[in-house]
Design a protein around this motif. Structure first.
Motif, PDB file in Angstrom:
ATOM      1  N   MET A 106       0.837  -1.673   0.389  1.00  0.00           N
ATOM      2  CA  MET A 106      -0.321   0.051  -0.212  1.00  0.00           C
ATOM      3  C   MET A 106       0.713   1.109  -0.219  1.00  0.00           C
ATOM      4  O   MET A 106       2.098   1.325   0.882  1.00  0.00           O
ATOM      5  N   ARG A 107       0.425   1.832  -1.101  1.00  0.00           N
ATOM      6  CA  ARG A 107       1.617   3.339  -0.757  1.00  0.00           C
ATOM      7  C   ARG A 107       1.026   3.931  -0.107  1.00  0.00           C
ATOM      8  O   ARG A 107      -0.004   4.076   0.873  1.00  0.00           O
ATOM      9  N   LYS A 108       2.250   4.920   0.792  1.00  0.00           N
ATOM     10  CA  LYS A 108       2.078   5.746   1.863  1.00  0.00           C
ATOM     11  C   LYS A 108       1.543   6.861   1.368  1.00  0.00           C
ATOM     12  O   LYS A 108       2.015   7.440   0.311  1.00  0.00           O
ATOM     13  N   LYS A 109       0.456   8.300   2.387  1.00  0.00           N
ATOM     14  CA  LYS A 109       0.620   9.119   1.892  1.00  0.00           C
ATOM     15  C   LYS A 109       2.068   9.635   2.196  1.00  0.00           C
ATOM     16  O   LYS A 109       2.233   9.780   3.044  1.00  0.00           O
ATOM     17  N   THR A 110       1.706  11.265   0.951  1.00  0.00           N
ATOM     18  CA  THR A 110       2.737  12.296   0.845  1.00  0.00           C
ATOM     19  C   THR A 110       2.531  13.477   1.605  1.00  0.00           C
ATOM     20  O   THR A 110       1.257  13.558   1.160  1.00  0.00           O
ATOM     21  N   ILE A 111       2.671  13.853   2.227  1.00  0.00           N
ATOM     22  CA  ILE A 111       2.681  15.000   2.776  1.00  0.00           C
ATOM     23  C   ILE A 111       3.799  16.504   2.331  1.00  0.00           C
ATOM     24  O   ILE A 111       4.785  15.814   2.562  1.00  0.00           O
ATOM     25  N   CYS A 112       3.637  17.262   1.712  1.00  0.00           N
ATOM     26  CA  CYS A 112       4.154  18.674   2.150  1.00  0.00           C
ATOM     27  C   CYS A 112       3.900  19.598   2.555  1.00  0.00           C
ATOM     28  O   CYS A 112       2.681  20.370   3.248  1.00  0.00           O
ATOM     29  N   GLY A 113       4.595  20.366   2.856  1.00  0.00           N
ATOM     30  CA  GLY A 113       4.434  21.380   3.814  1.00  0.00           C
ATOM     31  C   GLY A 113       5.590  22.895   3.211  1.00  0.00           C
ATOM     32  O   GLY A 113       6.166  22.330   3.021  1.00  0.00           O
ATOM     33  N   ILE A 114       4.830  23.306   2.876  1.00  0.00           N
ATOM     34  CA  ILE A 114       5.668  24.933   2.191  1.00  0.00           C
ATOM     35  C   ILE A 114       5.267  26.333   3.329  1.00  0.00           C
ATOM     36  O   ILE A 114       4.544  26.825   3.809  1.00  0.00           O
ATOM     37  N   ASP A 115       6.001  26.963   3.343  1.00  0.00           N
ATOM     38  CA  ASP A 115       6.526  28.360   3.965  1.00  0.00           C
ATOM     39  C   ASP A 115       7.260  29.068   3.652  1.00  0.00           C
ATOM     40  O   ASP A 115       8.062  28.212   2.731  1.00  0.00           O
ATOM     41  N   GLU A 116       7.391  30.499   3.478  1.00  0.00           N
ATOM     42  CA  GLU A 116       8.491  30.993   3.166  1.00  0.00           C
ATOM     43  C   GLU A 116       8.948  31.990   4.792  1.00  0.00           C
ATOM     44  O   GLU A 116       8.848  32.121   5.804  1.00  0.00           O
ATOM     45  N   ALA A 117      10.526  32.601   3.793  1.00  0.00           N
ATOM     46  CA  ALA A 117      11.032  33.202   5.246  1.00  0.00           C
ATOM     47  C   ALA A 117      11.374  35.148   4.222  1.00  0.00           C
ATOM     48  O   ALA A 117      11.815  34.578   3.197  1.00  0.00           O
ATOM     49  N   GLY A 118      11.263  35.604   4.682  1.00  0.00           N
ATOM     50  CA  GLY A 118      11.737  37.204   3.957  1.00  0.00           C
ATOM     51  C   GLY A 118      10.895  37.589   3.129  1.00  0.00           C
ATOM     52  O   GLY A 118      10.432  38.321   1.920  1.00  0.00           O
ATOM     53  N   ARG A 119       9.021  37.316   3.310  1.00  0.00           N
ATOM     54  CA  ARG A 119       8.296  38.181   2.672  1.00  0.00           C
ATOM     55  C   ARG A 119       8.189  39.708   2.803  1.00  0.00           C
ATOM     56  O   ARG A 119       8.071  40.268   1.244  1.00  0.00           O
ATOM     57  N   GLY A 120       8.385  39.995   4.599  1.00  0.00           N
ATOM     58  CA  GLY A 120       8.305  41.412   4.449  1.00  0.00           C
ATOM     59  C   GLY A 120       9.847  42.836   4.374  1.00  0.00           C
ATOM     60  O   GLY A 120       9.533  43.315   4.469  1.00  0.00           O
ATOM     61  N   PRO A 121      11.052  41.981   4.315  1.00  0.00           N
ATOM     62  CA  PRO A 121      12.274  43.032   4.355  1.00  0.00           C
ATOM     63  C   PRO A 121      12.046  43.963   2.969  1.00  0.00           C
ATOM     64  O   PRO A 121      11.699  43.754   1.864  1.00  0.00           O
ATOM     65  N   GLY A 127      16.500  41.795   0.655  1.00  0.00           N
ATOM     66  CA  GLY A 127      17.045  40.845   0.332  1.00  0.00           C
ATOM     67  C   GLY A 127      16.281  40.268   0.492  1.00  0.00           C
ATOM     68  O   GLY A 127      15.123  40.694  -0.275  1.00  0.00           O
ATOM     69  N   PRO A 128      16.467  38.693  -0.399  1.00  0.00           N
ATOM     70  CA  PRO A 128      15.538  38.184  -1.208  1.00  0.00           C
ATOM     71  C   PRO A 128      14.222  37.229  -0.183  1.00  0.00           C
ATOM     72  O   PRO A 128      14.605  37.530   0.641  1.00  0.00           O
ATOM     73  N   MET A 129      13.656  36.981  -1.039  1.00  0.00           N
ATOM     74  CA  MET A 129      12.202  35.729   0.091  1.00  0.00           C
ATOM     75  C   MET A 129      12.650  34.850  -0.698  1.00  0.00           C
ATOM     76  O   MET A 129      12.800  34.511  -2.076  1.00  0.00           O
TER      77      MET A 129
END
Length: 221
Positions: A1-16, A19-21
């Motif tokens: 049975m195939r395992k369930k894949t989970i992805c988490g996404i987040d950012e750093a540097g949205r507000g500065p 420098g980059p995000m």
């Protein structure tokens, strides 16, 4: 049975203003999610810089991950065509689309969590489950992991910028955030010396416009 894949996404540097995000994604299965908990992974802001670096190395060694560095000039260009939230969704979807997951957990930048999730899903371009929440980096270990990877990469890029431009003025750049007096002073002093904003500055930010306007006003008196 195939395992369930989970992805988490987040950012750093949205507000500065300088420098980059960085937007990062981390993919795990349910066993991997438990491993993240056992490792003590939590929101990047709750770890010391040293601990973040240690955890980032482990996360990148153990799990599939991806990140995109969005340079200031690209942010300025994209902001001409879209809002900051739309820009973030655009990059989130590019990161998330690099490998399909059964569930995506994303940190909502919109006051309307559901709308942010729906917009992300549209950009993603394929059917899947999306969980869009405020403070997802606190609630879900897989998003915490993404926030750590993004934050460490953003900090590395900012350190490179410091080494490049601080010697020109001999004063600290600061954090790069508009609320940081050191950063605002650095921009002002750079303009006074060179006639334009420092490299790696987001020229579309209101902070830059205000500094320029204040300097112009001072010249009138």
């Amino acid at each position: 049975m195939r395992k369930k894949t989970i992805c988490g996404i987040d950012e750093a540097g949205r507000g500065p203003v300088i420098g980059p995000m960085v937007v990062a994604g981390v993919w795990v299965d349910e066993e991997g999610e438990k491993l993240l908990r056992d490792m003590g992974v939590k929101d990047s802001k709750k770890h010391t810089a040293k601990k973040r670096e240690e955890l980032s190395e482990k996360i990148r060694e153990m799990f599939f991950h991806n990140f995109i560095v969005v340079q200031p000039e690209d942010i300025d260009a994209l902001r001409q065509a879209m809002s900051l939230n739309e820009l973030e969704i655009h990059i989130f979807a590019k990161v998330g689309g690099s490998r399909r997951a059964d569930v995506y957990y994303i940190d909502s930048a919109d006051v309307d969590e559901e709308r942010f999730g729906q917009d992300f899903l549209k950009k993603l371009g394929f059917e899947t489950e999306v969980v869009s929440k405020h403070e997802a980096d606190v609630k879900y270990p897989v998003v915490s992991a993404a926030s750590i990877v993004a934050k460490v990469e953003r900090d590395r890029k900012l350190e490179e910028i410091r080494r490049e431009i601080e010697p020109e003025l001999g004063i600290p750049l600061g954090s790069g955030y508009p609320s940081d007096e050191r950063t605002r002073l650095f921009i002002k002093k750079w303009i006074e010396k060179f006639g334009d904003v420092p490299p790696h500055t987001r020229q579309s930010w209101k902070t830059v416009q205000k500094i320029k306007a204040d300097m112009k006003q001072q010249k009138l008196f």
